[in-house]
Structures are given as C-alpha cells and as structure tokens.
Design a protein around this motif. Structure first.
Motif, PDB file in Angstrom:
ATOM      1  N   GLN A 170     -43.038 -19.761  93.524  1.00 40.29           N
ATOM      2  CA  GLN A 170     -42.151 -18.836  93.025  1.00 40.29           C
ATOM      3  C   GLN A 170     -41.450 -19.247  91.610  1.00 40.29           C
ATOM      4  N   TRP A 171     -41.349 -18.362  90.631  1.00 34.07           N
ATOM      5  CA  TRP A 171     -40.772 -18.690  89.192  1.00 34.07           C
ATOM      6  C   TRP A 171     -39.873 -17.664  89.021  1.00 34.07           C
ATOM      7  N   LYS A 172     -38.916 -18.212  88.030  1.00 30.94           N
ATOM      8  CA  LYS A 172     -37.969 -17.027  87.385  1.00 30.94           C
ATOM      9  C   LYS A 172     -38.205 -17.283  85.770  1.00 30.94           C
ATOM     10  N   SER A 173     -38.036 -16.090  85.268  1.00 25.62           N
ATOM     11  CA  SER A 173     -38.196 -16.051  83.851  1.00 25.62           C
ATOM     12  C   SER A 173     -36.726 -15.162  83.533  1.00 25.62           C
ATOM     13  N   ASP A 209     -34.706 -20.033  97.955  1.00 27.78           N
ATOM     14  CA  ASP A 209     -33.592 -19.859  97.041  1.00 27.78           C
ATOM     15  C   ASP A 209     -33.048 -18.461  97.381  1.00 27.78           C
ATOM     16  N   GLU A 210     -31.659 -18.667  97.567  1.00 22.84           N
ATOM     17  CA  GLU A 210     -30.826 -17.581  97.986  1.00 22.84           C
ATOM     18  C   GLU A 210     -30.862 -16.300  96.884  1.00 22.84           C
ATOM     19  N   LYS A 211     -30.466 -16.705  95.846  1.00 21.43           N
ATOM     20  CA  LYS A 211     -30.719 -15.622  94.605  1.00 21.43           C
ATOM     21  C   LYS A 211     -31.948 -14.954  94.702  1.00 21.43           C
ATOM     22  N   MET A 212     -32.987 -15.741  94.736  1.00 23.66           N
ATOM     23  CA  MET A 212     -34.472 -15.110  94.691  1.00 23.66           C
ATOM     24  C   MET A 212     -34.835 -14.119  95.842  1.00 23.66           C
ATOM     25  N   LEU A 213     -34.192 -14.686  96.920  1.00 21.65           N
ATOM     26  CA  LEU A 213     -34.335 -13.791  98.152  1.00 21.65           C
ATOM     27  C   LEU A 213     -33.630 -12.455  98.129  1.00 21.65           C
ATOM     28  N   ALA A 214     -32.416 -12.586  97.522  1.00 24.38           N
ATOM     29  CA  ALA A 214     -31.572 -11.311  97.445  1.00 24.38           C
ATOM     30  C   ALA A 214     -32.265 -10.464  96.463  1.00 24.38           C
ATOM     31  N   TYR A 215     -32.704 -11.008  95.160  1.00 24.02           N
ATOM     32  CA  TYR A 215     -33.399 -10.116  94.180  1.00 24.02           C
ATOM     33  C   TYR A 215     -34.783  -9.528  94.825  1.00 24.02           C
ATOM     34  N   PHE A 216     -35.573 -10.196  95.875  1.00 17.20           N
ATOM     35  CA  PHE A 216     -36.706  -9.686  96.421  1.00 17.20           C
ATOM     36  C   PHE A 216     -36.338  -8.594  97.246  1.00 17.20           C
ATOM     37  N   ALA A 217     -35.319  -8.718  98.014  1.00 21.10           N
ATOM     38  CA  ALA A 217     -34.757  -7.657  99.067  1.00 21.10           C
ATOM     39  C   ALA A 217     -34.414  -6.395  98.275  1.00 21.10           C
ATOM     40  N   GLU A 218     -33.653  -6.766  97.293  1.00 22.39           N
ATOM     41  CA  GLU A 218     -32.994  -5.586  96.290  1.00 22.39           C
ATOM     42  C   GLU A 218     -34.218  -5.040  95.609  1.00 22.39           C
ATOM     43  N   ARG A 219     -35.115  -5.808  95.175  1.00 21.17           N
ATOM     44  CA  ARG A 219     -36.389  -5.047  94.329  1.00 21.17           C
ATOM     45  C   ARG A 219     -37.198  -4.182  95.200  1.00 21.17           C
ATOM     46  N   LYS A 220     -37.408  -4.807  96.449  1.00 17.32           N
ATOM     47  CA  LYS A 220     -38.261  -3.805  97.105  1.00 17.32           C
ATOM     48  C   LYS A 220     -37.370  -2.531  97.652  1.00 17.32           C
ATOM     49  N   LYS A 221     -36.156  -2.416  98.065  1.00 17.56           N
ATOM     50  CA  LYS A 221     -35.573  -1.327  98.061  1.00 17.56           C
ATOM     51  C   LYS A 221     -35.305  -0.345  97.077  1.00 17.56           C
ATOM     52  N   TRP A 262     -32.755  -6.607  85.874  1.00 21.35           N
ATOM     53  CA  TRP A 262     -32.836  -7.418  84.742  1.00 21.35           C
ATOM     54  C   TRP A 262     -31.039  -7.422  84.286  1.00 21.35           C
ATOM     55  N   ASN A 263     -30.658  -6.417  84.150  1.00 21.77           N
ATOM     56  CA  ASN A 263     -29.578  -6.003  83.728  1.00 21.77           C
ATOM     57  C   ASN A 263     -28.314  -6.487  84.783  1.00 21.77           C
ATOM     58  N   LYS A 264     -28.751  -6.650  86.162  1.00 21.10           N
ATOM     59  CA  LYS A 264     -27.961  -7.395  86.924  1.00 21.10           C
ATOM     60  C   LYS A 264     -27.816  -9.150  87.237  1.00 21.10           C
ATOM     61  N   TYR A 265     -29.121  -9.134  86.969  1.00 20.08           N
ATOM     62  CA  TYR A 265     -29.527 -10.729  87.381  1.00 20.08           C
ATOM     63  C   TYR A 265     -29.771 -11.526  86.095  1.00 20.08           C
ATOM     64  N   HIS A 266     -30.141 -10.674  85.127  1.00 18.66           N
ATOM     65  CA  HIS A 266     -30.308 -11.412  83.907  1.00 18.66           C
ATOM     66  C   HIS A 266     -31.620 -12.271  83.833  1.00 18.66           C
TER      67      HIS A 266
END
Length: 237
Positions: free
Chosen positions: A125-128, A144-156, A188-192
């Motif tokens: 897993q990577w972050k830009s 990573d908790e932030k990554m998992l939250a990102y992926f869950a929100e991304r899918k939804k 991007w606007n939310k997590y930067h």
C-alpha cells in the motif's frame, strides 16, 4: 532460427539480413547460402541479441541498464511492489543510471508478454501527498486506520456517484469515469492525499539445467554486473 517466410522470395534477402544485422551477426550472403562469419561473443553482445530476438526490444536497448533492471528485483528491497516513479528513483540511486518510469514499464511489459514475470495478487500500500509543492510517495503499513477509512469511503463514494450518473442518463463506462474523477477530487480535499495498492511483479522460476532463456539472461546479467563492479560502470543510456 531466423523465422522468416521462405515463400516471400521478393523480400527473403531483406528479411534475413535485417534480422542478422539487428542481432549483431556478421555474415556473407550469396544466392545459394548465408555464411555466418561472426556471432555475438561478449556478455553485452549476447545479452543484446537475446533481448532483441526473444523479448523483441528495440535495437537501441542498453544491455547493462536492462540487466540492472532484472537484478533490481533481487538487489533492491520491495522493488517488486512500488509505484513506477519510485522504481525509477531507486533504480537511479542504486545503479547510477537514469531510466524513465515509462521505459521500466515497457521492459516489464515485454517480460509479461513472454511470461518471464507475472503480476501477483498480493502487494503493498502507498500514499501520495503534496508536500511543499512536490508529490511525495510513501509506503503505508498494512492495516493503517486512515488508509482503511479512505478505502471504505472511496468504495462507497464511487458507487454512489456512478449510480447517480447512470440515473442522469450517462452511459455506464462514462459514468464510471466521471464518478472516479469526482471521488478522487473529494477524497483529496478531505484527506489531502491518495491511498492506493501496488501489486507484486515476480520473476518466474527457472531451471539452470534446462535450455531456459530467463536463466541465460540472468547468467549474462550477473557477468555484466561483476564486470561493471570491478571495472567501473558503463555510461547511462
């Protein structure tokens, strides 16, 4: 060996000499026969021939640079699973050779075509993110908790945006493209930053006791690497 169409008599000589020239052979051509007078002898020449003949790479290929690319899967930790731009950077740092990520992609595609390498289901897993005006890419730990939250929100978000676009009469393929762009922008606007996965590229197993092209490339690679380490590096491409 040459794999030319003998029925194409009008272009037979051209096809034969073209291939021999690309592979680095010297020869005498007559109307009755072709006599090979010189074949690739050095490790660099042999590797160049194999890369052009077996992998169909361009004649301008830098054998040492490509040999380093193969060796990188062993030499550089996690080289098998990282963004291509990062691969180009660590490749330059390790071998002192400037090769674009596009070139590395092309080399990998040739290996995939010939089944010398395959894409695995696992990866990293990577972050830009943007730091001081520059895009910085860093690996992210599994779970990573932030990554998992990102992926869950991304899918939804992607599903919701796609469904909304389809309800507005947009064709499914275009709806997905628009939904994806919206999803990336909002996250991007939310997590930067952007989180994503890179799957592994794994060299296939090979048997040194058999007539194996990959093993021959590997052996030539090691010979070139040893020569470079003992006598200085070649010019980069």
């Amino acid at each position: 060996m040459l794999d030319v169409n003998i029925k194409d008599s009008s272009h037979f000589k051209q096809n034969v000499t073209h291939k021999l020239d690309k592979w680095g052979y010297e020869y005498l051509y007559t109307s009755k026969q072709v006599t090979i007078t010189k074949i690739p002898e050095t490790a660099e020449e042999k590797l160049r021939e194999i890369l052009i003949r077996e992998l169909r790479l361009d004649t301008q290929i830098n054998p040492y640079a490509f040999s380093c690319f193969l060796a990188a899967f062993q030499d550089i930790p996690h080289f098998d699973s990282m963004p291509w731009t990062v691969r180009a950077e660590v490749f330059r740092d390790e071998y002192g050779i400037e090769v674009t990520d596009r070139t590395l992609r092309n080399w990998c595609s040739r290996l995939l075509e010939r089944k010398f390498i395959y894409k695995d289901t696992c990866g990293s897993q990577w972050k830009s993110e943007e730091i001081n005006g520059c895009i910085v890419r860093t690996p992210v730990a599994e779970g990573d908790e932030k990554m998992l939250a990102y992926f869950a929100e991304r899918k939804k978000l992607l599903e919701e945006e796609k469904e909304e676009a389809i309800r507005c009469g947009i064709p499914e393929r275009e709806a997905f493209r628009e939904a994806y762009q919206t999803m990336v922008r909002e996250l991007w606007n939310k997590y930067h930053c952007i989180y994503y996965r890179c799957k592994n590229f794994t060299l296939t197993a090979f048997d040194p006791d058999q007539n194996n092209t990959l093993y021959e490339i590997y052996e030539l690679t090691q010979e070139i690497m040893q020569k470079q380490n003992s006598g200085g590096k070649n010019d980069s491409e």
